[in-house]
Structures are given as C-alpha cells and as structure tokens.
Design a protein around this motif. Structure first.
Motif, mmCIF file in Angstrom:
data_model
loop_
_atom_site.group_PDB
_atom_site.id
_atom_site.type_symbol
_atom_site.label_atom_id
_atom_site.label_comp_id
_atom_site.label_asym_id
_atom_site.label_seq_id
_atom_site.Cartn_x
_atom_site.Cartn_y
_atom_site.Cartn_z
ATOM 1 N N ALA A 31 0.855 -1.194 0.000
ATOM 2 C CA ALA A 31 0.000 0.000 0.000
ATOM 3 C C ALA A 31 0.890 1.243 0.000
ATOM 4 C CB ALA A 31 -0.894 -0.023 1.226
ATOM 5 N N PRO A 32 0.334 2.365 -0.512
ATOM 6 C CA PRO A 32 -1.059 2.571 -0.943
ATOM 7 C C PRO A 32 -1.318 2.070 -2.351
ATOM 8 C CG PRO A 32 0.164 4.608 -1.194
ATOM 9 C CD PRO A 32 1.111 3.620 -0.557
ATOM 10 N N TRP A 33 -2.589 1.788 -2.616
ATOM 11 C CA TRP A 33 -3.040 1.449 -3.953
ATOM 12 C C TRP A 33 -3.942 2.561 -4.479
ATOM 13 C CZ3 TRP A 33 -4.784 -4.303 -4.942
ATOM 14 C CH2 TRP A 33 -3.686 -5.156 -4.746
ATOM 15 N N ASN A 122 -1.581 -6.650 2.789
ATOM 16 C CA ASN A 122 -1.642 -5.208 3.074
ATOM 17 C C ASN A 122 -2.718 -4.832 4.085
ATOM 18 O OD1 ASN A 122 0.386 -4.790 1.184
ATOM 19 N ND2 ASN A 122 -1.040 -4.305 -0.472
ATOM 20 N N TRP A 123 -3.905 -5.491 3.987
ATOM 21 C CA TRP A 123 -5.053 -5.038 4.782
ATOM 22 C C TRP A 123 -5.749 -6.177 5.542
ATOM 23 C CZ3 TRP A 123 -4.630 -3.676 -0.519
ATOM 24 C CH2 TRP A 123 -4.107 -2.392 -0.735
ATOM 25 N N TYR A 190 -8.008 0.454 8.383
ATOM 26 C CA TYR A 190 -7.675 1.295 7.232
ATOM 27 C C TYR A 190 -8.907 2.087 6.807
ATOM 28 C CZ TYR A 190 -9.810 -2.739 4.917
ATOM 29 O OH TYR A 190 -10.669 -3.746 4.548
ATOM 30 N N GLN A 233 -8.349 5.466 -3.207
ATOM 31 C CA GLN A 233 -7.032 5.185 -2.643
ATOM 32 C C GLN A 233 -7.195 4.305 -1.412
ATOM 33 O OE1 GLN A 233 -4.535 8.013 -0.250
ATOM 34 N NE2 GLN A 233 -3.123 7.787 -1.977
ATOM 35 N N PHE A 234 -6.473 3.191 -1.398
ATOM 36 C CA PHE A 234 -6.384 2.330 -0.225
ATOM 37 C C PHE A 234 -5.042 2.614 0.448
ATOM 38 C CE2 PHE A 234 -10.144 0.186 -1.178
ATOM 39 C CZ PHE A 234 -10.394 -0.807 -0.246
ATOM 40 N N PRO A 236 -1.991 2.573 3.528
ATOM 41 C CA PRO A 236 -1.444 1.527 4.393
ATOM 42 C C PRO A 236 -2.324 1.352 5.629
ATOM 43 C CG PRO A 236 0.294 3.018 3.672
ATOM 44 C CD PRO A 236 -1.003 3.643 3.251
#
Length: 249
Positions: A31-33, A122-123, A190, A233-234, A236
């Motif tokens: 992340a971020p994506w 990541n999540w 998140y 936006q995803f 961290p």
C-alpha cells in the motif's frame, strides 16, 4: 507466511490454497493502492441472527458485531496496482478491532489472484478467487454472475437511471468508512478514500447460493446506487497485535 499443503499447493494469505507456480509469479504490491472503476452498492436490512451466524464472520468477532444493515458491493476495477479485476463483497455491520469499532468485510471474491494475495498482506482482507461473467447494458440491464468451480453462486441483475451526482467520501465521517480485519493474530485498520459520481439504481433480481455468499435476498432491500468513474485510494493499514480480551468487553 507460507504454508505447504501438497506438491502443487501453498497458502500465502493464511486462508486459501493456491497453485505453487502461480505464487512465484506474483509481485509484492505494498500500500497505498490507487484504483479506478465503476460499481454497485446495496444496503439491506437483515435479521441479526443471520448477520451473526450466516455471513461467514469469524467466530472471534461475532460477540462484538453490531448493526442490522448489511452492505453488498460489486466493483469493476478498471485500473489497480495489481491490474484490472472484479470484486463482490459483503459487510455485515461493525465489530471491535483493538478497541475501535469498524465496519468489516466478512466475505469477498475477486477475479485476480494478485489481489487475493496482496489484499491479505496489506489489509488482512479475506479475499477468495472466483471468475466473473459481467454483461453491461443488454436491454438496459447490467448482469453480474460470480462463478466458482464452474458453478454460478451469485446472479445479479441491475438497472440504473437518473442524474449523475458528484460524491466524495470526505462528506462522511471517518467512522463510517473505516474498516477493520483480523489475520494471523493481527488487526488491520484502514480508511479508504474515494470520489466519483452517484446514480440511482435498482436490483431487479438476485439469486445467491448461501454456501458461498451470504443470502442477502432474505432481507429488506433499502437502497441501491451505481458509482461510476470513481478514483479510490487504499492507504497503508494500521497494524497491531490482536487484543481479544479488549474487543470482547
């Protein structure tokens, strides 16, 4: 974490078996994506017993779950860090994560193996892989079918109409868009951000196999909308050790 199941199978996300050769070809995408695409969002009122017991929620989270409204989303990501993919997910309300109440995803399918693996890393999202058959605009109807092992387990028909209105997640308080997950003894918290256009929509029909996805057709349908040309936006995740005692208080 890498778990060995057999000569040709491994687990890289802590939940699901995948092909060993495929995993060696998957890049690590932290992340971020940044993502863009379109999708449908539904709000459904369901019996609390169903939300507690029949929505694939981890047993350790059931005692803290609150809410009678669930959210079902189909998203068609046209661009993403892992490449384009499609997604079907279910949110059964909110649970406690390290003492913080967050919405949580209890069931989710995606069409990209890279999304499965990196989403877990990541999540902590428990993504599973499936195929999608999506057909837009035939007779004004959008059809979404999710397929696992050659069997259709979700068949949804949508239509949409009316004005397109701009929308941004900054209009909603962070607590209504913050998510939490558990994985391998850790909590992931998140808060995605997104902007796009909102349009009135309707779910014309739905067939769901409850063995693979929560049967939201048993509830009262409250709202459906179509989100188009969105940018998301995803960030961290904030990652902490799991605090089961605190989350049961």
């Amino acid at each position: 974490m890498l778990e060995i199941f057999g000569m040709n199978e491994v687990s890289v996300d802590g939940w699901h078996k995948v092909d060993r050769l495929q995993t060696t070809q998957l890049p690590v995408l932290p992340a971020p994506w940044q993502l863009t695409g379109t999708g449908y969002v539904m709000a459904v009122r369901l019996p609390e017993r169903q939300l507690d017991q029949d929505c694939f929620l981890d047993e350790s989270l059931r005692a803290s779950r609150l809410g009678k409204i669930a959210y079902v989303m189909f998203v068609d990501y046209q661009t993403a860090d892992c490449g384009p993919y499609r997604e079907l997910l279910f949110i059964p309300g909110s649970c406690l994560f390290s003492g913080k109440r967050c919405l949580t995803i209890s069931k989710i399918y995606v069409s990209s193996l890279s999304s499965v693996v990196n989403g877990a890393r990541n999540w902590g999202i428990p993504k599973e892989h499936c195929e999608f058959d999506v057909r837009y605009g035939a007779d004004g109807i959008d059809r979404v079918r999710a397929i696992k092992h050659g069997k259709v387990f979700a068949d949804l028909h949508f239509t949409n109409s009316g004005m397109r209105l701009p929308v941004h997640t900054s209009l909603a308080p962070a607590r209504f868009r913050t998510l939490g997950q558990q994985r391998n003894g850790l909590t992931f918290i998140y808060t995605p951000r997104a902007s796009g256009h909102l349009r009135r929509a309707a779910l014309l029909s739905a067939e769901v196999d409850p063995a693979h996805f929560p049967d939201f057709t048993r509830g009262k349908h409250l709202l459906t909308c179509r989100i188009s040309d969105f940018c998301m936006q995803f960030p961290p995740a904030a990652i902490q050790p799991l605090d089961l005692e605190g989350d049961l208080e």
